[in-house]
Design an enzyme around this catalytic site. Structure first.
Site, PDB file in Angstrom:
ATOM      1  CB  THR A  12      -0.913   0.032   1.245  1.00  0.00           C
ATOM      2  OG1 THR A  12      -0.068  -0.176   2.394  1.00  0.00           O
ATOM      3  CG2 THR A  12      -1.967  -1.053   1.195  1.00  0.00           C
ATOM      4  CB  SER A  41      -3.482  -1.954   4.669  1.00  0.00           C
ATOM      5  OG  SER A  41      -2.604  -0.859   4.625  1.00  0.00           O
ATOM      6  NE  ARG A 100      19.539  -0.247   0.090  1.00  0.00           N
ATOM      7  CZ  ARG A 100      18.905   0.887   0.340  1.00  0.00           C
ATOM      8  NH1 ARG A 100      19.559   1.906   0.867  1.00  0.00           N
ATOM      9  NH2 ARG A 100      17.630   1.013   0.059  1.00  0.00           N
ATOM     10  CB  CYS A 131      15.980   6.238  -4.708  1.00  0.00           C
ATOM     11  SG  CYS A 131      15.903   6.966  -3.065  1.00  0.00           S
ATOM     12  CB  SER A 161       7.576  10.360  -3.626  1.00  0.00           C
ATOM     13  OG  SER A 161       8.614  10.559  -4.559  1.00  0.00           O
ATOM     14  CE  LYS A 217      19.950   4.873   4.051  1.00  0.00           C
ATOM     15  NZ  LYS A 217      18.549   5.338   3.951  1.00  0.00           N
ATOM     16  NE  ARG A 239      13.412  13.907   1.674  1.00  0.00           N
ATOM     17  CZ  ARG A 239      13.615  12.640   1.308  1.00  0.00           C
ATOM     18  NH1 ARG A 239      13.480  12.258   0.048  1.00  0.00           N
ATOM     19  NH2 ARG A 239      13.983  11.748   2.203  1.00  0.00           N
ATOM     20  CG  HIS A 246      15.622  11.258  -5.715  1.00  0.00           C
ATOM     21  ND1 HIS A 246      14.474  11.754  -5.140  1.00  0.00           N
ATOM     22  CD2 HIS A 246      15.981  10.190  -4.949  1.00  0.00           C
ATOM     23  CE1 HIS A 246      14.160  11.010  -4.090  1.00  0.00           C
ATOM     24  NE2 HIS A 246      15.046  10.058  -3.958  1.00  0.00           N
ATOM     25  CG  ASN A 319      11.681   9.289  -6.010  1.00  0.00           C
ATOM     26  OD1 ASN A 319      11.127   9.973  -6.874  1.00  0.00           O
ATOM     27  ND2 ASN A 319      11.166   9.121  -4.818  1.00  0.00           N
TER      28      ASN A 319
END
Ligand code: NAP
Ligand code: 3JM
Length: 340
Positions: A12, A41, A100, A131, A161, A217, A239, A246, A319
């Protein structure tokens, strides 16, 4: 053709929603699809291939009979449930940062290091990079292969987002509040400051050395994906009040000399990249143009005259698509073609 049972964890969410649409659009061979989210949800449905399918609450039995589980419900959920999914027989493609940097977990961008997918055999998990990392390494791949890379200096302009649905809502509410002369009274709940009409040099948490986790990252994932610990990378992640896509200003120092026209040609023929570089026509990559698209758009390619082998470029991508859901589905496509 063989078909596969797929689970989408975090179905969702902003990323999960894209997962469903990309699986459908790319005609992924699906036997059964299971949409999973939290108790919040219950009762919701997701539109998939002409049907309204129920969203189920994630629990430890959710992965029975599942071949591939696509996770995008945050690190905590991946930490707890990815091993359960693997135990149940699924291969996990994880969109969170949780696994990761584990040495035995592959971190894959199909245009860059598809061969690493084979390492899923270690722990049954493949990580999807951040991303901002994904779009940068796709653009840098042909430069790395042809000229080598010594150093990357990147500044990002990241869409809301990337921080989830509540973050997008916050930008929209603040923007409305501004036009109603109520922004002064608005208390942000997702970002540390107001994001509307603002730029926040703060994504994820701060470390003691002054970098944010988002910046780390980008720095660490880039070296892992290129299998090169010697690439020097430094990042500033910001941001901005954009909903989707992006943008990145990237400065690269190569090992070898290059011809700037050759760089443009290489980018134009790189899989997954689209060159948009016509300054005279005011053409360069833009967030609004890249929205909903699959490619990594590259432009403003020019020599950095301040060093011997330097260049600058502007890189924009969606992204939620290449930065998250599309990259994960591309990994799944290679997985079924070559391994499952
Ligand atoms: P979002 O819009 O906030 O959606 C979060 C999703 O996770 C929702 O489906 C939510 O379900 C579900 N969820 C949260 N807690 C859960 C729980 N305890 N059990 C089951 N489901 C739970 O966030 P998003 O933008 O889609 O991002 C989701 C995650 O993907 C991020 O946290 C991040 O780790 C990762 N991500 C990765 C990239 C990338 O570059 N690879 C980019 C963006 C995000 P409800 O609707 O039921 O709450
Ligand atoms: C993008 O664990 C969480 O709460 C999610 C944090 C997050 C991440 C992450 O660290 O997995 C939000 C948005 C990412 C990401 O892709 O690194």
């Amino acid at each position: 053709m063989k078909e596969y049972s797929v689970a989408v964890v975090g179905a969702t969410g902003m990323v999960g929603e894209e997962m469903a649409s990309i699986l459908e659009k790319r005609s992924f061979p699906i036997k059964k699809i299971s949409f999973l989210a939290s108790e919040r949800s219950i009762g919701r449905t997701i539109h998939f291939k002409g049907e309204e399918l129920p969203v189920n609450v994630l629990d430890k039995n959710s992965f029975r009979g599942i071949d591939i589980a696509l996770f995008s419900a945050g690190g905590k959920v991946s930490r707890e449930y990815a091993p359960i999914a693997v135990e149940s027989g699924a291969v996990v493609i994880d969109n969170t940062s949780y696994f990761r940097m584990d040495e035995d977990i592959p971190l894959v961008v199909p245009e860059v290091n598809p061969e690493d997918i084979t390492l899923y055999k270690n722990r049954g998990i493949i990580s999807n990079p951040n991303c901002s990392t994904i779009q940068m390494v796709v653009a840098l791949k042909p430069i790395y292969d042809n000229f080598g890379i010594n150093r990357i200096v990147v500044a990002t302009y990241q869409a809301t987002s990337g921080a989830g649905r509540r973050a997008v809502d916050e930008l929209i509410h603040e923007t409305k509040a501004f036009f109603e002369f109520k922004l002064k009274d608005y208390e942000p709940a997702v970002f540390p400051h107001k994001i509307a009409f603002n730029c926040l040099p703060h994504i994820d948490v701060f470390f003691e050395d002054g970098y944010t986790k988002e910046e780390k990252k980008m720095m660490n994932e880039t070296r892992k994906i290129f299998h090169n610990k010697d690439i020097r990378v430094t990042a500033t992640c910001v941001r901005v009040p954009v909903i989707r896509c992006h943008s990145e200003a990237i400065n690269v120092e190569t090992e070898k000399a290059f011809d700037i026209e050759k760089v443009k040609q290489l980018i134009a023929s790189q899989k997954g990249c689209k060159l948009v570089d016509d300054p005279d026509g005011s053409l360069y990559p833009l967030a609004l143009d890249a929205s909903g698209k699959d490619e990594v758009f590259v432009g403003r390619i020019r020599r950095d005259e301040s060093i011997e082998n330097g260049m600058n470029m502007w890189v924009v991508s969606d992204n939620l698509r290449k930065g998250a859901a599309l990259n994960a589905v591309q990994i799944a496509e290679i997985l079924i073609k070559q391994y499952l």
